[in-house]
Design a protein around this motif. Structure first.
Motif, PDB file in Angstrom:
ATOM      1  N   THR A  20       3.210   7.367  -5.328  1.00  0.00           N
ATOM      2  CA  THR A  20       4.594   7.086  -5.702  1.00  0.00           C
ATOM      3  C   THR A  20       5.133   5.819  -5.056  1.00  0.00           C
ATOM      4  OG1 THR A  20       5.326   8.558  -3.913  1.00  0.00           O
ATOM      5  CG2 THR A  20       5.148   9.506  -6.128  1.00  0.00           C
ATOM      6  N   THR A  21       4.478   5.328  -3.994  1.00  0.00           N
ATOM      7  CA  THR A  21       4.948   4.105  -3.334  1.00  0.00           C
ATOM      8  C   THR A  21       4.026   2.912  -3.557  1.00  0.00           C
ATOM      9  OG1 THR A  21       3.835   4.692  -1.243  1.00  0.00           O
ATOM     10  CG2 THR A  21       6.113   5.438  -1.533  1.00  0.00           C
ATOM     11  N   GLY A  48       9.816   2.038   0.212  1.00  0.00           N
ATOM     12  CA  GLY A  48       9.917   3.490   0.216  1.00  0.00           C
ATOM     13  C   GLY A  48       8.854   4.198   1.013  1.00  0.00           C
ATOM     14  N   GLU A  49       7.847   3.479   1.526  1.00  0.00           N
ATOM     15  CA  GLU A  49       6.757   4.098   2.288  1.00  0.00           C
ATOM     16  C   GLU A  49       7.106   4.151   3.769  1.00  0.00           C
ATOM     17  OE1 GLU A  49       4.275   6.195   3.279  1.00  0.00           O
ATOM     18  OE2 GLU A  49       3.552   5.555   1.304  1.00  0.00           O
ATOM     19  N   SER A  78       0.216   1.766   1.394  1.00  0.00           N
ATOM     20  CA  SER A  78       0.820   2.837   0.612  1.00  0.00           C
ATOM     21  C   SER A  78       0.078   4.133   0.881  1.00  0.00           C
ATOM     22  CB  SER A  78       0.761   2.503  -0.888  1.00  0.00           C
ATOM     23  OG  SER A  78       1.263   3.582  -1.646  1.00  0.00           O
ATOM     24  N   ALA A  81       8.652   0.824   4.890  1.00  0.00           N
ATOM     25  CA  ALA A  81       9.611   0.712   3.785  1.00  0.00           C
ATOM     26  C   ALA A  81      10.253  -0.669   3.689  1.00  0.00           C
ATOM     27  CB  ALA A  81      10.688   1.792   3.931  1.00  0.00           C
ATOM     28  N   CYS A 134       4.581  -1.954   4.984  1.00  0.00           N
ATOM     29  CA  CYS A 134       4.514  -0.784   4.116  1.00  0.00           C
ATOM     30  C   CYS A 134       5.214  -1.105   2.801  1.00  0.00           C
ATOM     31  CB  CYS A 134       5.187   0.416   4.771  1.00  0.00           C
ATOM     32  SG  CYS A 134       4.239   1.138   6.129  1.00  0.00           S
TER      33      CYS A 134
END
Length: 350
Positions: free
Chosen positions: A266-267, A213-214, A262, A240, A210
């Motif tokens: 945003t990621t 942040g995901e 994603s 993440a 990922c």
């Protein structure tokens, strides 16, 4: 109906409470009581009917059987004459496979025109019925294979739960979490249910990660399970993954491909995807490079410029499987753009 003894605590739940627990309407429960005798067997001192654990178990069996396609009258007969998980149905009695039959919403979830398996899975999720979820997910994977089970059974149900959650002021959070956990468990158990192709000896892996942040790793788990079924070696890094950790893993393993998932824009780390794409290893004249596949709805067309695309789990599996020659060597594939955006993603809010 029996009367409780003086001073005894009123047994069981109200019809409304049972309806909420099972994901059916109170009208349905009253209809089953009137038609088939599947109702509460006790009354409180105020003459209100209450459902005992045994009453609830019977109507739970009724829900499971009707969700699986058994006619209501037959389901009621079985529910009234059996105990526990013993349904009393022989193989000949069971309904025909539901692979091509379609059904509407299950348990109040907005499913639309989907396979009948989705309806049963949704009802089990709304009832928070772990045993039934496990059974139905295993059956879907065993009967249809991972790609069809994911794209046509699991994803529509997860999306319906997500829509219900989004429109109901954060109700159904527990339904989505339970369903996601059981889907993840079923994907990891898939090798016990399906024949697995042998992996080419010494073949480099596909790295699955990922984006930084995901946290939505479930679609990546589905891709891992489907590739494993086809004998494609995988290295799952999960949710993440920090950029430097992913780059280090690629340098250390020299993978055939890197999939970066994603869920949200945003990621979608397009700069990271391009850094991975620029990595090289090996001796001069025979240097290797990874095949980079950004996957998921977070990647827009601008971020995907110069990278391959795929329309769903089946396309992603086919694209990655085609990297491997029969002897396990890796074919160098051109970065050809295709329609779509990666393995089908359930739009949930987890």
């Amino acid at each position: 109906m029996t009367e409780p003894t003086p001073g005894a605590t009123a047994p069981g739940l109200t019809t409304g409470a049972v309806a909420r627990r099972l994901g059916v309407s109170p009208t349905t429960l009253r209809s089953w009581d009137r038609r088939y005798g599947l109702g509460p067997t006790a009354r409180s001192p105020g003459r209100h009917r209450r459902w005992s654990p045994a009453d609830i178990a019977r109507v739970e069996r009724m829900c499971r059987l009707t969700a699986g396609g058994v006619p209501p009258a037959e389901a009621a007969r079985v529910a009234l004459t059996t105990r526990g998980e013993d349904t009393g149905l022989t193989t000949a009695d069971r309904p025909a496979p539901a692979a091509t039959r379609r059904g509407g919403a299950g348990g109040g979830l907005p499913l639309g025109d989907v396979r009948r398996e989705c309806r049963g899975l949704a009802r089990a999720a709304v009832r928070l019925d772990s045993a039934e979820l496990e059974s139905r997910l295993s059956a879907a994977i065993r009967d249809h294979g991972l790609v069809v089970a994911w794209e046509e059974v699991v994803v529509p149900t997860l999306r319906a739960v997500g829509r219900k959650w989004a429109s109901s002021a954060d109700r159904y959070v527990e339904v989505e979490h339970l369903l996601s956990w059981h889907v993840s468990t079923a994907l990891r158990r898939a090798p016990l249910l399906l024949p697995r192709a042998a992996s080419p000896a010494g073949a480099p892996p596909v790295v699955l990660a990922c984006a930084p942040g995901e946290q939505h790793a479930l679609p990546l788990e589905a891709l891992h399970a489907a590739l494993d079924e086809r004998g494609v070696p995988c290295l799952m890094l999960g949710a993440a993954v920090p950029p430097e950790a992913l780059l280090a893993a690629v340098r250390r393993t020299g993978p055939a491909a890197v999939v970066v998932w994603s869920q949200a824009r945003t990621t979608a780390a397009s700069a990271l995807a391009r850094r991975i794409d620029g990595l090289r290893w090996g001796a001069a004249g025979a240097r290797g490079r990874p095949f980079v596949l950004p996957a998921g709805p977070g990647w827009d067309r601008r971020a995907l410029r110069g990278f391959p695309r795929c329309s769903g789990l089946g396309d992603a599996v086919g694209l990655l499987r085609a990297l491997y020659a029969p002897d396990g060597t890796v074919r160098r594939m051109p970065h050809v753009q295709e329609a779509g955006g990666g393995p089908s993603a359930p739009r949930t809010r987890s």
